[in-house]
Design an enzyme around this catalytic site. Sequence first.
Site, PDB file in Angstrom:
ATOM      1  N   CYS A  23      80.672  54.698   9.558  1.00 39.61           N
ATOM      2  CA  CYS A  23      79.903  55.228   8.416  1.00 39.61           C
ATOM      3  C   CYS A  23      80.358  56.652   8.136  1.00 39.61           C
ATOM      4  O   CYS A  23      79.912  57.585   8.799  1.00 39.61           O
ATOM      5  CB  CYS A  23      78.405  55.199   8.738  1.00 39.61           C
ATOM      6  SG  CYS A  23      77.414  55.967   7.468  1.00 39.61           S
ATOM      7  N   CYS A  51      74.191  54.412   1.669  1.00 39.00           N
ATOM      8  CA  CYS A  51      74.362  55.640   2.433  1.00 39.00           C
ATOM      9  C   CYS A  51      73.462  56.721   1.842  1.00 39.00           C
ATOM     10  O   CYS A  51      73.819  57.338   0.843  1.00 39.00           O
ATOM     11  CB  CYS A  51      75.818  56.092   2.379  1.00 39.00           C
ATOM     12  SG  CYS A  51      76.082  57.632   3.260  1.00 39.00           S
TER      13      CYS A  51
END
Length: 241
Positions: A3, A184
């Site tokens: 990520c 995100c």
Amino acid sequence: MKCSGAPLKYTFISEDRVVRAGTRSKTEIEYFSNNGVLFSVPIVSEKARMLFQQRDIKTHYNRILTAIDPGKRVATFTTPDGLEEQNWDFIHVVPPMKAPESVRNSPLPWQSGPWAKEGWMEVDKGTLRHLRYPNVFGVGDIAGVPKGKTAASVKWQAPVAIDHMVADITGKPSDAVYNGYTSCPMITKLGQAMLIEFDYQNNLTPSFPGVIAPLEELWISWVMKTMGLKPTYISMLRGKA
Ligand SMILES: Cc1cc2nc3c(=O)[nH]c(=O)nc-3n(C[C@H](O)[C@H](O)[C@H](O)COP(=O)(O)OP(=O)(O)OC[C@H]3O[C@@H](n4cnc5c(N)ncnc54)[C@H](O)[C@@H]3O)c2cc1C
């Protein structure tokens, strides 16, 4: 790195902290990306680059951390031009990421291609069904698919895998497809965030179009991240969401 939003948030929050502490003018903040971008979605990468520039955060690309000397406080990076050393007072490191040993050492990972080395599971990116073992599905970080390494993705992946399993059991076809949904919530300051959602094609896929603009730093996105999403993630862990 699974990520890339995580170290970006960390950098933004650290910068905000020193601004609030009144020590920004005495602080240098530098970000070393392992590849040539800051984020896998080009428009988000560009937004992060602009924010870093505005906030005087120096960016370096294609720097792979190779060694750290804690005594001398020196980090060594491999670069396209050879090794490069960097002094630091405080360093935040993202470790290289790979599948857990039990999966890596099983027949389940990709045998070749970009996800073979880290041992991610060889699944179809739409159905999440294993390409060689059709009664096996992979969801979550373990799935060797181009996007989707977030907890929010699991929320969309699990129903697809289950739909196919139920279809197998009942002998009916399933047309459930995972589109790569990834979320995100990127905190850029305490009290501000950008709620970035996208799919396999790098399309931005906002859950609240017209209300929450994905590339704007908003208080509402921060509230959603800190007060809404966190309890949701915890509920997911308990099987309630
Ligand atoms: C700093 C950071 C910030 C993030 N922020 C967000 C965010 O804001 N929103 C979001 O959606 N996602 C976020 N993510 C990503 C999210 O945390 C992951 O995508 C998610 O946790 C993946 O879930 P998972 O169940 O697939 O894997 P994991 O959460 O890694 O769970 C796998 C579990 O399996 C266990 N395990 C491993 N091997 C074995 C074994 N042999 N036997 C039994 N158990 C085993 C592990 O201990 C672990 O508990 C963030 C990640 C990081 C690092």
